[in-house]
Scaffold this motif. Sequence first.
Motif, PDB file in Angstrom:
ATOM      1  N   LEU A   1      13.039   4.521 -13.596  1.00 54.24           N
ATOM      2  CA  LEU A   1      12.107   3.572 -14.199  1.00 54.24           C
ATOM      3  C   LEU A   1      11.133   3.038 -13.159  1.00 54.24           C
ATOM      4  CD1 LEU A   1      12.848   0.967 -16.897  1.00 54.24           C
ATOM      5  CD2 LEU A   1      11.707   0.220 -14.801  1.00 54.24           C
ATOM      6  N   ALA A   2      11.629   2.726 -11.952  1.00 54.13           N
ATOM      7  CA  ALA A   2      10.742   2.211 -10.907  1.00 54.13           C
ATOM      8  C   ALA A   2       9.736   3.259 -10.461  1.00 54.13           C
ATOM      9  CB  ALA A   2      11.562   1.724  -9.717  1.00 54.13           C
ATOM     10  N   ASP A   3      10.145   4.515 -10.409  1.00 58.89           N
ATOM     11  CA  ASP A   3       9.238   5.575  -9.963  1.00 58.89           C
ATOM     12  C   ASP A   3       8.154   5.874 -10.988  1.00 58.89           C
ATOM     13  OD1 ASP A   3      10.638   5.732  -7.623  1.00 58.89           O
ATOM     14  OD2 ASP A   3      11.620   7.646  -8.067  1.00 58.89           O
ATOM     15  N   ILE A   4       8.417   5.579 -12.257  1.00 61.43           N
ATOM     16  CA  ILE A   4       7.424   5.827 -13.302  1.00 61.43           C
ATOM     17  C   ILE A   4       6.146   5.056 -13.018  1.00 61.43           C
ATOM     18  CG2 ILE A   4       6.899   5.408 -15.750  1.00 61.43           C
ATOM     19  CD1 ILE A   4       9.894   5.942 -16.299  1.00 61.43           C
ATOM     20  N   VAL A   5       6.244   3.888 -12.388  1.00 64.65           N
ATOM     21  CA  VAL A   5       5.077   3.044 -12.141  1.00 64.65           C
ATOM     22  C   VAL A   5       4.572   3.157 -10.705  1.00 64.65           C
ATOM     23  CG1 VAL A   5       5.908   1.473 -13.912  1.00 64.65           C
ATOM     24  CG2 VAL A   5       6.371   0.946 -11.520  1.00 64.65           C
ATOM     25  N   ALA A   6       5.167   4.077  -9.915  1.00 63.60           N
ATOM     26  CA  ALA A   6       4.794   4.220  -8.504  1.00 63.60           C
ATOM     27  C   ALA A   6       4.373   5.637  -8.124  1.00 63.60           C
ATOM     28  CB  ALA A   6       5.956   3.776  -7.607  1.00 63.60           C
ATOM     29  N   TYR A   7       4.627   6.591  -9.003  1.00 67.46           N
ATOM     30  CA  TYR A   7       4.295   7.989  -8.709  1.00 67.46           C
ATOM     31  C   TYR A   7       3.619   8.611  -9.929  1.00 67.46           C
ATOM     32  CZ  TYR A   7       7.461   7.518  -4.717  1.00 67.46           C
ATOM     33  OH  TYR A   7       8.071   7.117  -3.550  1.00 67.46           O
ATOM     34  N   GLU A   8       2.428   9.127  -9.715  1.00 63.89           N
ATOM     35  CA  GLU A   8       1.701   9.779 -10.805  1.00 63.89           C
ATOM     36  C   GLU A   8       2.154  11.210 -11.013  1.00 63.89           C
ATOM     37  OE1 GLU A   8      -2.764  10.719 -10.720  1.00 63.89           O
ATOM     38  OE2 GLU A   8      -2.664   8.773 -11.757  1.00 63.89           O
ATOM     39  N   ARG A   9       2.787  11.780 -10.008  1.00 63.66           N
ATOM     40  CA  ARG A   9       3.262  13.162 -10.091  1.00 63.66           C
ATOM     41  C   ARG A   9       4.619  13.268  -9.400  1.00 63.66           C
ATOM     42  NH1 ARG A   9      -0.866  12.547  -6.570  1.00 63.66           N
ATOM     43  NH2 ARG A   9      -0.516  13.182  -4.386  1.00 63.66           N
ATOM     44  N   LYS A  10       5.338  14.314  -9.676  1.00 63.07           N
ATOM     45  CA  LYS A  10       6.665  14.526  -9.103  1.00 63.07           C
ATOM     46  C   LYS A  10       6.575  14.839  -7.609  1.00 63.07           C
ATOM     47  CE  LYS A  10       6.728  19.483  -9.997  1.00 63.07           C
ATOM     48  NZ  LYS A  10       7.313  20.606 -10.736  1.00 63.07           N
ATOM     49  N   HIS A  11       7.666  14.535  -6.910  1.00 58.91           N
ATOM     50  CA  HIS A  11       7.766  14.831  -5.476  1.00 58.91           C
ATOM     51  C   HIS A  11       9.160  15.398  -5.219  1.00 58.91           C
ATOM     52  CE1 HIS A  11       3.953  12.943  -4.159  1.00 58.91           C
ATOM     53  NE2 HIS A  11       4.149  12.200  -5.241  1.00 58.91           N
TER      54      HIS A  11
END
Length: 338
Positions: free
Chosen positions: A106-116
């Motif tokens: 959930l936190a990464d949904i608002v911090a990363y526009e693409r996968k890493h």
Amino acid sequence: RVDGGFDPDAPLLQAIAGDPVLADRVLIAEPWDIGPNGYQLGNFRPPYLEWNDRCRDDIRRFWRGDAGAIGALATRLAGSSDVFATESQPTSRTVNFIAAHDGMTLADIVAYERKHNEANGEQNGDGHNGNLSWNNGVEGETDDEAISLARSNDRRALLATLFASRGTIMLTAGDEFGRTQKGNNNAYAQDNAITWLDWAGRDQALEQYTASLSALRRAFPALAGTWFLTGAPGDGSEIPDVSWLTETGAPLGEADWNDAGRHRLVMLLGDSERGRLAILVNGDRRQCVFSLPGREGFEWRPAIEGQPDIARPLSGRSVNFMIEQRAVKARSRRVPNG
């Protein structure tokens, strides 16, 4: 599956539902599979609940700021009748979620526009590319205070939307305090700091806010109800089970529902025992003063301590909960929020 494809009456599904040990357990289907006709959301039979990826995606689209997302958001908040309502099924079997064991946190949904997924050793070629995520201006970690605040607000908005959605909800462990996988959305093979929960570094304010949302959901049963809403009063009540309003307190009309630029709404739930609960959703980046319809002898008060009073502007990209209480008698205890 059986020969020929999916069968909701497959012997295995019947055996599980009829097993004396399993029958009274909560049975949940992940209703998609590889192969032809593998996607079967809404096609299982009771007592199976179903993971609802349409709820996941529509909530993400709304908070990403997509145009024309207000109607889909309302449908998901109300229990996804478009997926689960049938003549023989008066209640929803939805399991609402925003993040799961696979995909972004959930936190990464608002911090990363693409996968890493570079750490997975496949040149970032594994995992889904369509995450319906956004980064608030910078990809990944940042020291920018404004971006960090925007991300914090977005995490709260996503959690509040999940806890406001009717039916069963699912929250992945660690998302209540902001766990991150650094943008990795396919971390099943990572038994290291990428997937370990950082208990010492958890966001305790977000954790307490999540606890407040959970307490409110328990205190107001209509939030977790599975019956489909009609907009009419329930038995023995004069209060409609739901009203959909604009930020001015007026009913949402056809033009409002079809306004691609609309990012605000109010879901006004009525409960014959607890009265009315208003969920105010401001998906716009601008703050806004919301108005709610009043009743003589009642007043609107914040349902979670620390949230703004109805007379104060609601910050952009946020959700607020208001409970209608009698103006003279002792007020109901509000849910604390750290």
